[in-house]
Write an enzyme that holds these catalytic residues in place. Sequence first.
Site, PDB file in Angstrom:
ATOM      1  N   ASN A 119      29.939  20.621   2.244  1.00 51.40           N
ATOM      2  CA  ASN A 119      30.519  20.147   3.489  1.00 51.40           C
ATOM      3  C   ASN A 119      31.903  19.673   3.041  1.00 51.40           C
ATOM      4  O   ASN A 119      32.027  18.848   1.748  1.00 51.40           O
ATOM      5  CB  ASN A 119      29.338  18.964   3.119  1.00 51.40           C
ATOM      6  CG  ASN A 119      29.757  17.906   4.491  1.00 51.40           C
ATOM      7  OD1 ASN A 119      30.723  17.169   4.398  1.00 51.40           O
ATOM      8  ND2 ASN A 119      29.243  18.120   5.636  1.00 51.40           N
ATOM      9  N   ILE A 174      23.850  16.541  15.514  1.00 48.23           N
ATOM     10  CA  ILE A 174      24.541  15.689  14.993  1.00 48.23           C
ATOM     11  C   ILE A 174      24.838  15.125  13.725  1.00 48.23           C
ATOM     12  O   ILE A 174      24.422  14.876  12.903  1.00 48.23           O
ATOM     13  CB  ILE A 174      24.136  14.503  16.745  1.00 48.23           C
ATOM     14  CG1 ILE A 174      22.901  14.056  15.756  1.00 48.23           C
ATOM     15  CG2 ILE A 174      23.812  15.294  17.647  1.00 48.23           C
ATOM     16  CD1 ILE A 174      22.212  12.984  16.813  1.00 48.23           C
ATOM     17  N   CYS A 231      32.385  12.078  11.117  1.00 49.56           N
ATOM     18  CA  CYS A 231      32.410  10.877  10.319  1.00 49.56           C
ATOM     19  C   CYS A 231      32.778   9.868  10.784  1.00 49.56           C
ATOM     20  O   CYS A 231      33.938   9.648  10.749  1.00 49.56           O
ATOM     21  CB  CYS A 231      33.182  10.598   8.624  1.00 49.56           C
ATOM     22  SG  CYS A 231      32.726   9.379   7.312  1.00 49.56           S
ATOM     23  N   ILE A 237      29.240   4.350   3.980  1.00 51.66           N
ATOM     24  CA  ILE A 237      29.496   4.760   2.511  1.00 51.66           C
ATOM     25  C   ILE A 237      31.057   5.285   3.005  1.00 51.66           C
ATOM     26  O   ILE A 237      31.459   4.601   1.461  1.00 51.66           O
ATOM     27  CB  ILE A 237      28.227   5.951   2.162  1.00 51.66           C
ATOM     28  CG1 ILE A 237      27.451   6.563   2.532  1.00 51.66           C
ATOM     29  CG2 ILE A 237      28.752   7.003   0.595  1.00 51.66           C
ATOM     30  CD1 ILE A 237      26.294   5.148   1.949  1.00 51.66           C
ATOM     31  N   GLY A 238      32.076   5.724   3.672  1.00 46.96           N
ATOM     32  CA  GLY A 238      33.329   6.185   3.295  1.00 46.96           C
ATOM     33  C   GLY A 238      33.343   7.268   3.233  1.00 46.96           C
ATOM     34  O   GLY A 238      35.024   7.431   2.163  1.00 46.96           O
ATOM     35  N   ASN A 283      24.477   2.898   8.146  1.00 45.88           N
ATOM     36  CA  ASN A 283      25.118   3.463   6.445  1.00 45.88           C
ATOM     37  C   ASN A 283      26.980   3.101   6.930  1.00 45.88           C
ATOM     38  O   ASN A 283      27.512   3.324   7.954  1.00 45.88           O
ATOM     39  CB  ASN A 283      24.648   4.240   6.251  1.00 45.88           C
ATOM     40  CG  ASN A 283      25.692   6.027   6.135  1.00 45.88           C
ATOM     41  OD1 ASN A 283      26.477   5.931   5.660  1.00 45.88           O
ATOM     42  ND2 ASN A 283      25.236   6.869   7.224  1.00 45.88           N
TER      43      ASN A 283
END
Lengths: 258, 313
Positions: free
Chosen positions: B98, B190, B129, B70-71, B68
């Site tokens: 989060n 993780i 991320c 998604i950003g 993914n």
Amino acid sequence: MVQQLVRLESNQEIAQGMFLMRFDSRRIATSAQPGQFLNIRATQRWSPLLLRRPFSISRVVGSSIELLYNIVGKGTKALSAQIPGEEIDVLGPLGIPFRYDGLFETAVLVAGGLGIAPFPFLTDFLEKKKATIITFVGSRSLFKIDMLHLRNVQYATDDGSNGFRGNVVESLAEYLQEHTLTAPKIFGCGPTKMLSSLSRLAQAKELSCELSLEGDMACGIGICQGCPVERSNGTKKYALVCTDGPTFDCREIKLPSP
Amino acid sequence: MKTSFSIGNVEFKNRVLVASGTFGYGDEVKDLVDVNKLGGIVTKSLSWKPRDGNPPRRIVETPSGMLNSIGLANVGVHAFIREKLPYLRTLKTKIVVNIAASSVQEYCDVLTLLDTQEGVDAYEINVSCPNVKEGGLNFGTDCRMTREITAQLRPLTRKPLIIKLTPNVTHISEFARAVEDAGADAVSVINTLVGMAVDVRTRKPKLSTVTGGLSGPAIKPIALAKVYEVAQAVKIPVFGIGGIQSAEDAIEFLLVGATAVQVGTMNFVDATASARIVEEIREFAEKENLDDVGKLVGALDANIKHSVLQSWL
């Protein structure tokens, strides 16, 4: 929205590479509307596939649901290998239906290839509304879809083997030049490039037009954020195909240029 | 059968949470599953301002997993408080918010604002991320930076502070030790692994951002090894995350030292899976004649002498 295991009634190739799958689900049949989709997972134990695949609901007959699909990758290949009596895992109905109740008298259905998928179901509802229906179907070459519930079909083929020679949007453009339609509304479904040129045609002629889009998605219910489509205006840059669509007014969204 | 566990003064009713970004804000699936059965919900990452996220294509299925990019698309912390938190407050499960940010100041601002709100039980800090240029891996792969963010956030709240670590480093245990030193209450191990897929006909990467984050069953063996490594290195609780599809998967994580687990990608496939895993872990513990699921935590029967890991731990 329900998630359930359903047993396949049939799953066969009805035209070159095109499959029609049927299964029974009263819960989905009673709540589904044209333009909505199901997120489906093949259930063979040996299947290495993880994610569901989204499919337009093609038609609802009694408590039977019909889906039309092409084999395009591993997911649809696995689905095509499932035989009647086996189960599939179905989540739906999902998404925003076509707005078929609006102020129009002539429904112009425009499909590129497998874009015909949601139209038999839409045709049922349009007939109840007593709308005049014209269906434009484009494909690379001759393909037989007589068994599908479509009305007043105008064919276009790239090789001219059936009907208009050229793409389906050109065929519609020519038709619109030669005919005057009473209060028309266009419903389009097909590859993104085709929808993009359909959107341009509709906006140039100032015709009301709704498009049904595809998107690569994981969940189908707005969580994964995997299926963005660019909005034409507003403060949010993207809409989600799964929950803001899959049907959109063509003026709401910005598709890549054809 | 005791199923609960505590971090600080927050008691989670069981050891199965849903991972950030895989359960939205809890309201999307309320027709499908009783979310109150879960040990907790970790929300989608929140930033100070709303984020649009990356252009399509954002999702690609890969063998036994998915990529993914998604950003960090999210509604922003203000809309979260206005529109999402009121529903979350009605739930009888713990809410872990989060936080993702592109600067240390932004992390602090978001946490400080959330700390004034009722209904937030704990924080999970996303320093890992892989799909954003600022505040993603450039924070999470820098041990000094990861420690700094933890140290800055620590005095701002008395609620549990959980740091979500990236596996895209050589020794994840160094990062776990650094955040433990800086006052973190727990770590999540993780986040996704950097991965890639290519369309051979167009010769283009399948994802718009070229690379993305790999998740799903494909990463479970890696995740288990990382959790084992971290659990050996620190005393604070570890949330085990990575490819959990079943109770058996979850129990593997508990055995290697995870205090609790988070189910991620599987929620996209089956939103009811996590609640089922809660039930099946309890059944497993009963069959094993345990009075507390916690007795599975770290109960791995391994011959440490033969573990390669010990040489550099």
